[in-house]
Design a protein around this motif. Structure first.
Motif, PDB file in Angstrom:
ATOM      1  N   GLY A 198       0.804  -1.210   0.000  1.00 47.27           N
ATOM      2  CA  GLY A 198       0.000   0.000   0.000  1.00 47.27           C
ATOM      3  C   GLY A 198       0.843   1.268   0.000  1.00 47.27           C
ATOM      4  O   GLY A 198       2.042   1.247   0.277  1.00 47.27           O
ATOM      5  N   SER A 199       0.183   2.380  -0.309  1.00 49.04           N
ATOM      6  CA  SER A 199       0.846   3.680  -0.289  1.00 49.04           C
ATOM      7  C   SER A 199       1.118   4.110   1.147  1.00 49.04           C
ATOM      8  O   SER A 199       0.619   3.506   2.103  1.00 49.04           O
ATOM      9  N   GLY A 200       1.912   5.178   1.276  1.00 44.14           N
ATOM     10  CA  GLY A 200       2.203   5.683   2.613  1.00 44.14           C
ATOM     11  C   GLY A 200       0.942   6.092   3.349  1.00 44.14           C
ATOM     12  O   GLY A 200       0.822   5.900   4.557  1.00 44.14           O
ATOM     13  N   LEU A 201      -0.014   6.667   2.612  1.00 43.48           N
ATOM     14  CA  LEU A 201      -1.278   7.091   3.221  1.00 43.48           C
ATOM     15  C   LEU A 201      -2.065   5.892   3.733  1.00 43.48           C
ATOM     16  O   LEU A 201      -2.618   5.917   4.836  1.00 43.48           O
ATOM     17  N   ALA A 202      -2.098   4.810   2.941  1.00 43.84           N
ATOM     18  CA  ALA A 202      -2.839   3.618   3.348  1.00 43.84           C
ATOM     19  C   ALA A 202      -2.186   2.950   4.548  1.00 43.84           C
ATOM     20  O   ALA A 202      -2.867   2.511   5.486  1.00 43.84           O
ATOM     21  N   VAL A 203      -0.849   2.878   4.521  1.00 37.28           N
ATOM     22  CA  VAL A 203      -0.127   2.269   5.642  1.00 37.28           C
ATOM     23  C   VAL A 203      -0.340   3.077   6.913  1.00 37.28           C
ATOM     24  O   VAL A 203      -0.490   2.522   8.006  1.00 37.28           O
ATOM     25  N   SER A 204      -0.372   4.407   6.776  1.00 36.55           N
ATOM     26  CA  SER A 204      -0.544   5.268   7.943  1.00 36.55           C
ATOM     27  C   SER A 204      -1.855   4.976   8.660  1.00 36.55           C
ATOM     28  O   SER A 204      -1.944   5.068   9.886  1.00 36.55           O
ATOM     29  N   GLY A 205      -2.873   4.614   7.890  1.00 39.09           N
ATOM     30  CA  GLY A 205      -4.159   4.329   8.507  1.00 39.09           C
ATOM     31  C   GLY A 205      -4.193   3.034   9.294  1.00 39.09           C
ATOM     32  O   GLY A 205      -5.073   2.837  10.141  1.00 39.09           O
ATOM     33  N   LEU A 206      -3.218   2.132   9.053  1.00 34.64           N
ATOM     34  CA  LEU A 206      -3.203   0.842   9.745  1.00 34.64           C
ATOM     35  C   LEU A 206      -2.868   0.980  11.228  1.00 34.64           C
ATOM     36  O   LEU A 206      -3.250   0.137  12.037  1.00 34.64           O
ATOM     37  N   LYS A 207      -2.147   2.026  11.582  1.00 32.64           N
ATOM     38  CA  LYS A 207      -1.646   2.127  12.947  1.00 32.64           C
ATOM     39  C   LYS A 207      -2.763   2.163  13.982  1.00 32.64           C
ATOM     40  O   LYS A 207      -2.609   1.657  15.102  1.00 32.64           O
ATOM     41  N   PHE A 208      -3.904   2.735  13.621  1.00 28.01           N
ATOM     42  CA  PHE A 208      -5.004   2.832  14.576  1.00 28.01           C
ATOM     43  C   PHE A 208      -5.582   1.449  14.891  1.00 28.01           C
ATOM     44  O   PHE A 208      -6.048   1.209  16.000  1.00 28.01           O
ATOM     45  N   ARG A 209      -5.526   0.565  13.918  1.00 25.52           N
ATOM     46  CA  ARG A 209      -5.974  -0.802  14.148  1.00 25.52           C
ATOM     47  C   ARG A 209      -4.955  -1.579  14.981  1.00 25.52           C
ATOM     48  O   ARG A 209      -5.293  -2.324  15.887  1.00 25.52           O
TER      49      ARG A 209
END
Length: 404
Positions: A198-209
């Motif tokens: 995934g892109s940096g933006l998509a990866v960034s969203g994983l952290k909350f999970r």
């Protein structure tokens, strides 16, 4: 009927507590008045004619003094318990103090750790965390060069409680070879597909999970993106008085901490000016979460919104933190703190203001986050040259912003 049952239950609970208190008082009285007979009914009474020697009488008097002292302590405990019962009967009503002395609760209680959530992670955190706190970084191969710079800065400062969550095999191998603590998550196709490609933006969203389990295990988490250089240990600069403690995208005291912004609408005549309160957003690439219910609820809300509607994780992060309750929406009741922008420095502040001010250049921040610029790696390296290697002109050749 429900109200009657509640009153009966409250009465029963108070009755049990009062019965316990009465039992303690009776026990204390009997212990003092009948120190021998109460526990040994067959023993002879102490007295002049009982055949006790002076030494035995002296010893018994000493024991009596000790028991009296213990009874005083028990009496104190009984009074405290009685006061608690009375407060419970009054509904624990809290009275306001004099003017200027009243403060509300700001620090929510931490959750009870639940190791059953992830026993493997729990054992790992016991070894790596310091004072139940941990730095967590998510990374895949796309950001490996920046991760190398960050890990070098972490080791230089001497930070022990640092952990990488590798999103692919390459980063896992890198952590092994460099003796960096890491946590490889159990396979999760939906997450792994994004993490690996995934892109940096998509990866960034994983952290909350990902962060949720750390909080459930009772650990305070300092989330860090990879485009950050550590210059001091951040744990010595946290306040820990709020659920969320985050660095700001602001570039001065007003934008970081809040200011009045006047909206002007000339068509309204004398009512043309409207005062609004503004603050620049919290940065979702570097924030500290205490293990509290509001913190976990924040992670759940952001994860849910991103999974259903998509969007930029930082925008969603701030919407849930700051939007108040209104018709059709219940706001998040989480306490918040903005980190000191001179210590937790974003790259806009560094390159537009700090490097051009001789006094500000003397300050050594805790971190530098290259969040405003796309040429991240070379600016991270320049920050190391300036703040660590003492190269005074290391920042001079860069533009204020990113040149397209």
């Amino acid at each position: 009927m429900a109200g009657r049952r509640d009153r009966f239950q409250q009465f029963s609970e108070r009755g049990i507590v009062i019965a316990i208190l009465v039992g303690i008082i009776i026990g204390c009285v009997c212990t003092i008045l009948l120190p021998n007979d109460f526990f040994n009914s067959g023993s002879s009474k102490v007295g002049p004619g009982s055949g006790e020697s002076p030494e035995q009488v002296k010893m018994l008097k000493s024991e009596f003094a000790i028991i009296s002292e213990k009874n005083a302590e028990l009496s104190k405990q009984v009074r405290e318990l009685t006061e608690k019962v009375l407060l419970a009967e009054e509904g624990t009503v809290i009275k306001a103090g004099p003017f200027g002395t009243v403060t509300g609760l700001r620090t929510n209680p931490t959750v009870v750790p639940d190791e059953s959530v992830n026993p493997r992670l729990a054992k790992l955190l016991e070894k790596v965390a310091v004072n139940k706190e941990i730095i967590v970084v998510l990374a895949n191969s796309n950001v490996k060069p920046m991760l190398e710079v960050q890990i070098a800065s972490v080791k230089r400062v001497g930070i022990q409680n640092y952990m990488v969550v590798p999103l692919d095999d390459s980063i896992e191998g890198f952590c092994k070879s460099n003796e960096v603590a890491y946590y490889k998550r159990d396979p999760d196709k939906a997450v792994d597909d994004v993490g690996k490609s995934g892109s940096g933006l998509a990866v960034s969203g994983l952290k909350f999970r990902v962060l949720r389990e750390f909080l459930q295990l009772g650990y305070g988490v300092l989330l860090s993106d990879v485009d950050i250089v550590f210059l001091q240990n951040p744990f010595g600069h946290l306040y820990r008085d709020s659920d969320v403690e985050s660095m700001s995208d602001g570039h001065d005291n007003n934008t970081a901490y809040g200011f009045n912004d006047v909206f002007d609408d000339p068509t309204m005549g004398q009512s043309r000016y409207v005062y609004t309160a503004r603050i620049w957003v919290f940065n979702s690439g570097f924030f500290y979460l205490r293990p509290t219910l509001p913190s976990i609820e924040l992670l759940d809300r952001v994860t849910d919104t991103l999974s259903k509607s998509g969007g930029w994780d930082q925008a969603v992060f701030n919407e849930h933190l700051f939007y108040p309750s209104h018709p059709g929406y219940t706001g998040l009741h989480a306490s918040k703190r903005v980190m000191d922008i001179y210590e937790f420095m974003n790259s806009r502040f560094l390159f537009k203001t700090v490097r051009k001010n001789q006094e500000l250049k003397k300050l050594k921040p805790v971190i530098v986050h290259v969040n405003y610029h796309r040429d991240k790696l070379i600016r991270m390296q320049a920050a190391v040259d300036f703040y660590v290697n003492g190269k005074q002109d290391a920042l001079d050749s860069f533009s204020d912003g990113t040149i397209e």
